[in-house]
Design an enzyme around this catalytic site. Structure first.
Site, PDB file in Angstrom:
ATOM      1  CG  ASP A 270      -2.009   0.905   1.269  1.00 57.01           C
ATOM      2  OD1 ASP A 270      -2.084   1.753   0.370  1.00 57.01           O
ATOM      3  OD2 ASP A 270      -2.835   0.815   2.201  1.00 57.01           O
ATOM      4  N   GLY A 309      -4.909   3.362  -8.037  1.00 55.16           N
ATOM      5  CA  GLY A 309      -5.099   3.545  -9.478  1.00 55.16           C
ATOM      6  C   GLY A 309      -4.269   4.657 -10.087  1.00 55.16           C
ATOM      7  CG  ASP A 330      -9.152   3.254   0.962  1.00 53.47           C
ATOM      8  OD1 ASP A 330      -8.297   3.118   0.063  1.00 53.47           O
ATOM      9  OD2 ASP A 330      -8.867   3.234   2.177  1.00 53.47           O
TER      10      ASP A 330
HETATM   11  C1  GLA Z   1      -5.375   2.232   2.646  1.00 54.56           C
HETATM   12  C2  GLA Z   1      -5.857   1.091   1.742  1.00 54.56           C
HETATM   13  C3  GLA Z   1      -6.943   0.308   2.465  1.00 54.56           C
HETATM   14  C4  GLA Z   1      -6.383  -0.225   3.780  1.00 54.56           C
HETATM   15  C5  GLA Z   1      -5.864   0.924   4.623  1.00 54.56           C
HETATM   16  C6  GLA Z   1      -5.115   0.441   5.863  1.00 54.56           C
HETATM   17  O1  GLA Z   1      -6.376   3.180   2.860  1.00 54.56           O
HETATM   18  O2  GLA Z   1      -6.346   1.592   0.533  1.00 54.56           O
HETATM   19  O3  GLA Z   1      -7.400  -0.757   1.650  1.00 54.56           O
HETATM   20  O4  GLA Z   1      -5.361  -1.150   3.492  1.00 54.56           O
HETATM   21  O5  GLA Z   1      -4.936   1.725   3.888  1.00 54.56           O
HETATM   22  O6  GLA Z   1      -4.600   1.522   6.601  1.00 54.56           O
END
Ligand code: GLA
Length: 511
Positions: A270, A309, A330
């Site tokens: 991430d 993305g 998200d």
């Molecule tokens: C980001 C990701 C989520 C999740 C959170 C965890 O927002 O996009 O899917 O993994 O971090 O902190």
């Protein structure tokens, strides 16, 4: 403290109500008591699962009533701007319409609310500063070989959507147990994925240890494997994940080797605080570094890219060894977010296929923010676009309806169809039609009612780009065979529901 919480949507813009008062206060310009707001301010939030406290530095300049500056936490840094009048300040970030920070300058401290929560900031000392990290240049681009995994979209469960930062080892074991007794495993959901906030700190040899919420990752992975399941872990190319827990920056090879040795089968990676170190156009090289590191371990691990993305990831995700890549920000547990995420897949459809998939984010089915029709629509659309099916609910407490949606094997078969083609939408009024060609020469077709009143949806065999005649059609939600008459089938679709058919053709007319 700023982070991507599960519910950080903008609120109502109330700032305008204050403009008149602010104008009146301009002459006072924030120094009524001889104080100014310029300077570096330190503030601390809640204690995290690894024993550290959330922290931020608010660095401000003041010119009359005008404030400019930055807001920096462990996870990111952004410019801010605002005003101060008669010791009352309002500071905005991320172009949001509601102030991120509102409060008063009181006896040399900032008192108020930050992202809606009470905060106090004091003049920063050197100990309060966010630790700086040395820049590590990424390697030149090359192609990371395909790891042979994810021939069909990955299926499983991930802790984030339901448990968020509160997840612990007990929850993960309970999820693994529930995967078995609920029938999820037997329906094809085989990954149990631990999302962020498992991380503790590094030991003297640099190994990243779990925090107190996770006692023994190797034993946990072993437990999950003993259930006939696979297990996933989470990290970031930055020094911290999106919740401020330490991650893989500068330790990529070591972490990949440790994940392999602990028995992990899947890594979600991430972007988060990597934004403080790298430009967006360096993302490919940064993700390639972990792709190389995973390959070097020799252990097959699904590689899930999570960078929302950016940078047309669908064009290079597979080249860095990625098996799936998030194409959106998200997901939220509401209709608008869910539909926006899936509709964004349309233009990327040709770039997905066996081994490498577009990921509109995880399922919200069973989390309570949508009704049954809306959750059936999420399941239908995720399957039509060959999305990863990662449940995000509490598997231990699933209602019968939630189970009937997640465990609909006829719908799962559409998602897992070996041809791996992704449907694209065609909207007419409130009805949006998604058609997915299937390996057997037939097609799956879904018609979603995006409107607020029931509507009649018609599927014409001639629209399906399959060899006619249609021999058999099945409604995958009512589990009934239905008949095409005059080359078409019509049904009433309730608001936000989806008519989902599998249409088959005669074996000898397959294209
Ligand atoms: C980001 C990701 C989520 C999740 C959170 C965890 O927002 O996009 O899917 O993994 O971090 O902190």
């Amino acid at each position: 403290m700023k982070r991507k919480s599960r519910n950080d949507d903008d609120g109502v813009n109330v700032a305008g109500l204050r403009v008149f008062c602010l104008l009146l206060g301009l002459l006072l310009a924030g120094s009524a008591h001889g104080q100014g707001i310029a300077g570096r301010w330190a503030t601390y939030g809640k204690e995290m699962g690894n024993g550290h406290r959330e922290q931020a530095i608010i660095a401000l300049n003041q010119n009359g009533s005008v404030i400019t500056g930055t807001f920096e936490s462990l996870t990111g840094k952004t410019n801010v701007h605002g005003t101060i009048a008669d010791n009352h300040f309002e500071i905005f970030a991320w172009d949001r319409k509601t102030p991120a920070l509102i409060g008063e300058l009181v006896n040399g401290e900032l008192h108020g609310t930050m992202f809606g929560a009470a905060f106090i900031a004091k003049p920063a000392t050197p100990q309060d500063e966010i630790p700086k990290v040395e820049y590590i240049a990424p390697s030149p681009l090359h192609r990371v070989p395909y790891n042979g995994l994810a021939a069909t979209p990955p299926m499983g469960w991930n802790s984030w959507n339901h448990f968020g930062e509160d997840v612990n080892e007990v929850d993960i074991r309970a999820a693994a147990d529930a995967m078995v007794w609920s029938g999820m495993r037997d329906a094809g959901y085989d990954y149990v994925n631990i999302d962020g906030t498992w991380e503790g700190s590094r030991d003297s040899a640099g190994h990243l240890l779990p925090n107190k919420k996770f006692k023994d990752l190797k034993a946990l992975a072993g437990y999950i494997h003993s259930k006939g399941l696979k297990v996933g872990i989470y990290s970031s190319p930055g020094p911290y994940d999106c919740a401020g827990y330490p991650t893989s920056y500068g330790h990529e090879q070591q972490d990949a080797a440790d994940f392999a040795a602990l028995g992990f089968d899947y890594l979600k990676y991430d972007w988060c605080s990597a934004e403080k170190i790298y430009r967006d156009d360096q993302m490919r090289a940064v993700y390639q570094k972990m792709g190389d590191a995973l390959e070097a371990t020799g252990r097959p691990m699904v590689y899930s890219l999570c960078q929302y993305g950016k940078q047309d990831v669908e064009k290079w995700g597979a080249d860095v060894g990625g098996n799936l890549w998030r194409t959106t920000d998200d997901i939220r547990d509401n209709w608008g977010s869910m539909i926006a995420n899936v509709e964004k897949q349309a233009s990327f459809a040709p770039l997905a296929g066996p081994g490498h998939w577009n990921d509109p984010d995880m399922l919200e089915i069973g989390n309570g923010g949508m009704n049954g029709d809306e959750y059936r629509t999420q399941m239908s659309l995720w399957s039509l676009v060959a999305a990863p099916l990662l449940a995000g609910n509490d598997l231990s407490t699933m209602s019968d309806e939630t189970r009937s949606i997640l465990l609909n094997k006829e719908v799962i078969a559409i998602d897992q169809d070996p041809l791996g083609k992704q449907a694209t939408p065609d909207r007419k009024g409130d009805l949006e039609t998604w058609i997915k060609p299937l390996a057997d020469g037939g097609a799956a077709v879904g018609i979603v009612n995006l409107g607020s009143s029931a509507a009649t949806a018609t599927i014409r065999a001639s629209d399906l780009a399959i060899a006619s005649p249609v021999t058999n059609a099945r409604d995958l939600w009512t589990h009934e065979n239905v008949k095409f008459r005059g080359g078409a089938y019509s049904a009433i679709v309730q608001p936000h529901a989806t008519l989902l058919l599998r249409v088959s053709v005669k074996a000898d007319t397959k294209p």
